[in-house]
Design a protein around this motif. Structure first.
Motif, PDB file in Angstrom:
ATOM      1  N   MET A   1       0.355  -1.174   0.056  1.00 44.03           N
ATOM      2  CA  MET A   1      -0.086   0.079  -0.222  1.00 44.03           C
ATOM      3  C   MET A   1       1.129   1.562   0.301  1.00 44.03           C
ATOM      4  SD  MET A   1      -2.733   1.088   2.681  1.00 44.03           S
ATOM      5  CE  MET A   1      -3.635  -0.400   2.784  1.00 44.03           C
ATOM      6  N   THR A   2       0.292   2.132  -0.701  1.00 48.26           N
ATOM      7  CA  THR A   2       1.115   3.764  -0.867  1.00 48.26           C
ATOM      8  C   THR A   2       0.937   4.422   0.036  1.00 48.26           C
ATOM      9  OG1 THR A   2       0.146   4.215  -3.116  1.00 48.26           O
ATOM     10  CG2 THR A   2       2.532   2.890  -3.785  1.00 48.26           C
ATOM     11  N   VAL A   3       1.833   5.366   0.588  1.00 51.96           N
ATOM     12  CA  VAL A   3       1.298   5.890   1.494  1.00 51.96           C
ATOM     13  C   VAL A   3       0.945   7.871   0.241  1.00 51.96           C
ATOM     14  CG1 VAL A   3       1.524   7.549   3.288  1.00 51.96           C
ATOM     15  CG2 VAL A   3       2.234   5.321   3.310  1.00 51.96           C
ATOM     16  N   PRO A   4      -0.465   8.021   0.207  1.00 56.87           N
ATOM     17  CA  PRO A   4      -0.817   9.061  -0.141  1.00 56.87           C
ATOM     18  C   PRO A   4       0.131  10.210   0.724  1.00 56.87           C
ATOM     19  CG  PRO A   4      -2.539   9.181   0.546  1.00 56.87           C
ATOM     20  CD  PRO A   4      -1.220   8.040   1.594  1.00 56.87           C
ATOM     21  N   THR A   5       0.392  11.247  -0.429  1.00 47.13           N
ATOM     22  CA  THR A   5       1.280  12.873  -0.174  1.00 47.13           C
ATOM     23  C   THR A   5      -0.353  13.219   0.711  1.00 47.13           C
ATOM     24  OG1 THR A   5       0.341  13.659  -2.737  1.00 47.13           O
ATOM     25  CG2 THR A   5       2.416  12.976  -2.410  1.00 47.13           C
ATOM     26  N   LEU A   6       0.362  14.338   1.175  1.00 50.24           N
ATOM     27  CA  LEU A   6      -0.150  15.180   1.974  1.00 50.24           C
ATOM     28  C   LEU A   6      -1.342  15.881   1.171  1.00 50.24           C
ATOM     29  CD1 LEU A   6       1.773  16.841   4.834  1.00 50.24           C
ATOM     30  CD2 LEU A   6      -0.013  15.151   5.152  1.00 50.24           C
ATOM     31  N   TYR A   7      -0.954  16.341  -0.143  1.00 49.55           N
ATOM     32  CA  TYR A   7      -2.318  16.897  -1.133  1.00 49.55           C
ATOM     33  C   TYR A   7      -2.801  16.332  -1.305  1.00 49.55           C
ATOM     34  CZ  TYR A   7      -3.105  18.696  -5.678  1.00 49.55           C
ATOM     35  OH  TYR A   7      -3.299  19.781  -6.545  1.00 49.55           O
ATOM     36  N   GLU A   8      -2.454  14.787  -1.963  1.00 49.93           N
ATOM     37  CA  GLU A   8      -4.040  13.878  -2.284  1.00 49.93           C
ATOM     38  C   GLU A   8      -4.869  13.402  -0.886  1.00 49.93           C
ATOM     39  OE1 GLU A   8      -1.132  11.370  -5.334  1.00 49.93           O
ATOM     40  OE2 GLU A   8      -0.939  10.879  -3.397  1.00 49.93           O
ATOM     41  N   TRP A   9      -4.193  13.038   0.366  1.00 56.40           N
ATOM     42  CA  TRP A   9      -5.461  13.415   1.221  1.00 56.40           C
ATOM     43  C   TRP A   9      -6.388  14.243   1.737  1.00 56.40           C
ATOM     44  CZ3 TRP A   9      -5.643   8.223   3.399  1.00 56.40           C
ATOM     45  CH2 TRP A   9      -6.336   8.558   4.976  1.00 56.40           C
ATOM     46  N   ALA A  10      -5.597  16.028   1.754  1.00 57.22           N
ATOM     47  CA  ALA A  10      -6.443  16.765   1.346  1.00 57.22           C
ATOM     48  C   ALA A  10      -7.002  16.596   0.823  1.00 57.22           C
ATOM     49  CB  ALA A  10      -5.822  17.923   2.156  1.00 57.22           C
ATOM     50  N   GLY A  11      -6.886  16.652  -0.641  1.00 55.32           N
ATOM     51  CA  GLY A  11      -7.982  16.919  -1.593  1.00 55.32           C
ATOM     52  C   GLY A  11      -7.933  16.987  -2.495  1.00 55.32           C
ATOM     53  N   GLY A  12      -6.172  17.723  -2.809  1.00 54.79           N
ATOM     54  CA  GLY A  12      -6.248  17.886  -3.944  1.00 54.79           C
ATOM     55  C   GLY A  12      -6.194  19.510  -3.903  1.00 54.79           C
ATOM     56  N   ALA A  13      -6.303  19.926  -4.933  1.00 52.64           N
ATOM     57  CA  ALA A  13      -5.857  21.549  -5.385  1.00 52.64           C
ATOM     58  C   ALA A  13      -7.096  22.128  -5.116  1.00 52.64           C
ATOM     59  CB  ALA A  13      -6.056  21.834  -7.458  1.00 52.64           C
ATOM     60  N   ALA A  14      -8.790  21.417  -5.057  1.00 50.14           N
ATOM     61  CA  ALA A  14     -10.356  22.021  -5.449  1.00 50.14           C
ATOM     62  C   ALA A  14     -10.315  21.895  -3.836  1.00 50.14           C
ATOM     63  CB  ALA A  14     -11.322  20.937  -5.892  1.00 50.14           C
ATOM     64  N   ALA A  15      -9.690  21.247  -2.938  1.00 52.09           N
ATOM     65  CA  ALA A  15      -9.617  21.107  -1.949  1.00 52.09           C
ATOM     66  C   ALA A  15      -8.907  22.657  -0.769  1.00 52.09           C
ATOM     67  CB  ALA A  15      -9.110  19.950  -1.251  1.00 52.09           C
ATOM     68  N   LEU A  16      -7.855  22.844  -1.027  1.00 51.82           N
ATOM     69  CA  LEU A  16      -7.372  23.710  -1.032  1.00 51.82           C
ATOM     70  C   LEU A  16      -7.740  25.234  -1.328  1.00 51.82           C
ATOM     71  CD1 LEU A  16      -3.398  21.627  -0.770  1.00 51.82           C
ATOM     72  CD2 LEU A  16      -4.701  22.329   0.729  1.00 51.82           C
ATOM     73  N   GLU A  17      -7.600  24.761  -2.487  1.00 44.97           N
ATOM     74  CA  GLU A  17      -8.953  25.792  -2.973  1.00 44.97           C
ATOM     75  C   GLU A  17     -10.053  26.604  -2.116  1.00 44.97           C
ATOM     76  OE1 GLU A  17      -8.817  26.967  -6.945  1.00 44.97           O
ATOM     77  OE2 GLU A  17      -7.378  25.713  -7.618  1.00 44.97           O
ATOM     78  N   ARG A  18     -10.981  25.625  -1.891  1.00 47.10           N
ATOM     79  CA  ARG A  18     -11.633  25.367  -0.972  1.00 47.10           C
ATOM     80  C   ARG A  18     -11.400  26.751   0.295  1.00 47.10           C
ATOM     81  NH1 ARG A  18     -14.001  20.893  -1.897  1.00 47.10           N
ATOM     82  NH2 ARG A  18     -12.808  20.196  -0.061  1.00 47.10           N
ATOM     83  N   LEU A  19     -10.068  25.804   1.000  1.00 50.40           N
ATOM     84  CA  LEU A  19      -9.561  26.150   2.522  1.00 50.40           C
ATOM     85  C   LEU A  19      -9.547  27.751   2.080  1.00 50.40           C
ATOM     86  CD1 LEU A  19      -8.393  25.988   5.417  1.00 50.40           C
ATOM     87  CD2 LEU A  19      -6.425  24.794   3.720  1.00 50.40           C
ATOM     88  N   PHE A  20      -8.500  27.991   1.346  1.00 55.01           N
ATOM     89  CA  PHE A  20      -8.232  29.285   1.745  1.00 55.01           C
ATOM     90  C   PHE A  20      -9.240  30.424   1.227  1.00 55.01           C
ATOM     91  CE2 PHE A  20      -4.321  27.096   1.330  1.00 55.01           C
ATOM     92  CZ  PHE A  20      -4.053  27.648   2.633  1.00 55.01           C
TER      93      PHE A  20
END
Length: 158
Positions: A1-20
């Motif tokens: 099993m590969t460990v996802p990046t924090l970026y992937e786990w967070a939900g990618g660009a859409a999730a981070l744009e929503r956050l900010f």
């Protein structure tokens, strides 16, 4: 099993744009922080989302479009950010993470909080009067303190 990046786990660009987007809506209305962001570019939330995405293991959008670490350092020079403002920034960002629906599992939130603490403290240091940037540095890279817990069958938690 590969460990996802924090970026992937967070939900990618859409999730981070929503956050900010959520976060800077609150910042603009906050008596402690609004003055610092009075002249904020309307695209600032998108730029900061690209920054965090890259730091969290996503594509190098911030470096490609904004100039990487040196550009971010330059944005803080001479701002004179106080410890009180830093703490308020951290508090509002943690609240925005909840409001924007970022993952709430302890491993992700510990990594997120660790970066927010480190990054905000660097911003305070770099924003003080008479600070001059040093030689260009690479983009920070942040990852898990502990790998994310996943159910034994490999299904992602809900």
């Amino acid at each position: 099993m590969t460990v996802p990046t924090l970026y992937e786990w967070a939900g990618g660009a859409a999730a981070l744009e929503r956050l900010f987007t959520v976060f800077y809506t609150h910042v603009r209305a906050d008596p402690e922080l609004s003055e610092l962001f009075r002249d904020m570019d309307p695209d600032h939330p998108r730029h900061v989302a690209a920054w965090l995405g890259e730091v969290f293991g996503g594509p190098p959008v911030y470096s490609r479009e904004r100039g990487g670490h040196a550009h971010m350092v330059g944005k803080h020079l001479g701002k004179g950010i106080t410890e009180r403002q830093r703490r308020r920034w951290v508090e509002l960002l943690q609240d925005a993470a909840d409001e924007a629906g970022l993952p709430a599992d302890p491993e992700f939130r510990a990594a997120f909080a660790g970066y927010v603490e480190w990054g905000s403290r660097m911003a305070v240091l770099l924003s003080q009067p008479d600070v001059r940037p040093g030689p260009p540095e690479p983009m920070p890279s942040w990852t898990w303190a502990l790998p994310p817990w996943q159910p034994p069958d490999g299904a992602a938690p809900e």
